[in-house]
Design an enzyme around this catalytic site. Structure first.
Site, PDB file in Angstrom:
ATOM      1  CG  ASP A 183      -0.366   0.085   2.517  1.00  0.00           C
ATOM      2  OD1 ASP A 183       0.876  -0.040   2.613  1.00  0.00           O
ATOM      3  OD2 ASP A 183      -1.104   0.271   3.511  1.00  0.00           O
ATOM      4  CB  SER A 184       4.591   1.688  -0.267  1.00  0.00           C
ATOM      5  OG  SER A 184       4.734   0.491  -0.998  1.00  0.00           O
TER       6      SER A 184
ATOM      7  CD  GLU B 129       8.140  -0.005   7.649  1.00  0.00           C
ATOM      8  OE1 GLU B 129       7.217  -0.737   7.251  1.00  0.00           O
ATOM      9  OE2 GLU B 129       8.344   1.144   7.213  1.00  0.00           O
TER      10      GLU B 129
HETATM   11  O1  KIV Z   1       3.497  -1.037   1.666  1.00  0.00           O
HETATM   12  C1  KIV Z   1       4.644  -1.479   1.597  1.00  0.00           C
HETATM   13  O2  KIV Z   1       5.338  -1.340   0.580  1.00  0.00           O
HETATM   14  C2  KIV Z   1       5.160  -2.193   2.752  1.00  0.00           C
HETATM   15  C3  KIV Z   1       6.589  -2.609   2.733  1.00  0.00           C
HETATM   16  C4  KIV Z   1       7.486  -1.460   2.795  1.00  0.00           C
HETATM   17  C5  KIV Z   1       6.913  -3.637   3.751  1.00  0.00           C
HETATM   18  O3  KIV Z   1       4.453  -2.410   3.680  1.00  0.00           O
END
Ligand code: KIV
Length: 262
Positions: free
Chosen positions: A46-47, A180
């Site tokens: 969701d990044s 994280e």
């Molecule tokens: O949303 C994302 O890309 C993530 C990763 C950075 C682990 O949660």
């Protein structure tokens, strides 16, 4: 031909001490590049909200957007495991909605697992989703969907709580856990305490694997990048230089040249 990565492959890698490589992708071309480059797990994170949609956090991302991106990533991937990231409020409010939304990633988008954020507080959801035969990757420590509750994107240092969260998500049935923003010594203790693989991002070298956001490692983002990111390329500068050259050649009349004409 290389075999498809499964949960069993990941468990075996932990057992043998082979590092697991996870990366994010959001579209067909990057999913194809990452799959063909030998990564084991592709996370449609969701990044997306921050690196593709230009949002300032991951909170606005919707289920439908995640399904769209996961579907186009899945189409490109032949080898890696594809994980769909459950967006904010797609699982927190209601257990049956959580199961239904997790199911959409497998049924409509070709993923073989989902990821969701949280430790002990979401263990009942992890249990319910895994009992519906949907593998879950957990995510503890700095959890970006809790940015407001954490008071910003802050390194998490409460060892007792982090270890308890890790053990709870494992007991609930998670097949792996993203750590994280955790100091390396705590991540090492968690990694040693768990049977399931730990995947670190800003959690030091002792995790069973690592994950990075592809836009960060390719140098595609402008502005601040986190300390834990290693930039393996500077694609943003290369792309800007290429577009500037195109602008200049169109304006000068150098493009199109003879070889570009029918
Ligand atoms: O949303 C994302 O890309 C993530 C990763 C950075 C682990 O949660």
């Amino acid at each position: 031909m290389q075999q498809r990565i499964t949960l069993t492959s990941l468990y075996k890698m932990k057992e043998k001490g082979e590092k697991i490589v996870e990366i994010t992708a959001y579209d067909y071309p990057f999913a194809k590049i990452t799959d063909e480059s030998g990564v084991h797990v592709i996370l449609v994170g969701d990044s997306l909200g921050m690196v593709v949609q230009g949002e300032s956090s991951t909170l606005p991302v919707t289920m439908d957007e995640m399904i769209y991106h996961t579907r186009i990533v899945s189409k490109a991937v032949k080898h890696a495991m594809v994980i769909g990231d459950m967006p904010f409020m797609s699982y927190q409010a209601d257990i049956s909605a959580a199961i239904a939304n997790a199911g959409r990633f497998l049924k409509e988008a070709g993923a073989s697992a989902v990821k969701l954020e949280g430790g002990a507080s979401v263990s009942r959801l992890i249990k319910a989703i895994t009992e519906a035969s949907i593998p879950v990757q957990a995510h503890i420590g700095l959890t970006p969907q809790s940015v407001h509750q954490m008071g910003g994107y802050k390194v998490q240092r409460d060892e007792e709580r982090l270890l308890a969260d890790a053990l709870e998500v494992e007991a609930a049935g998670a097949f792996s856990v993203v750590l994280e923003g955790i100091p390396p010594d705590i991540a090492q203790k968690i990694t040693n305490a768990l049977k399931i693989p730990t995947i670190g991002i800003g959690a030091g070298p002792h995790c069973d694997g690592q994950v990075l956001v592809i836009h960060d490692l390719l140098g595609l983002r402008d502005g601040h990048v986190a300390k834990f990111v290693k930039k393996y390329a500077d694609i943003r500068t290369q792309a800007a230089d290429a577009v500037k050259a195109y602008v200049s050649e169109v304006q000068s009349g150098d493009f199109p040249a003879k070889e570009h004409c029918y």
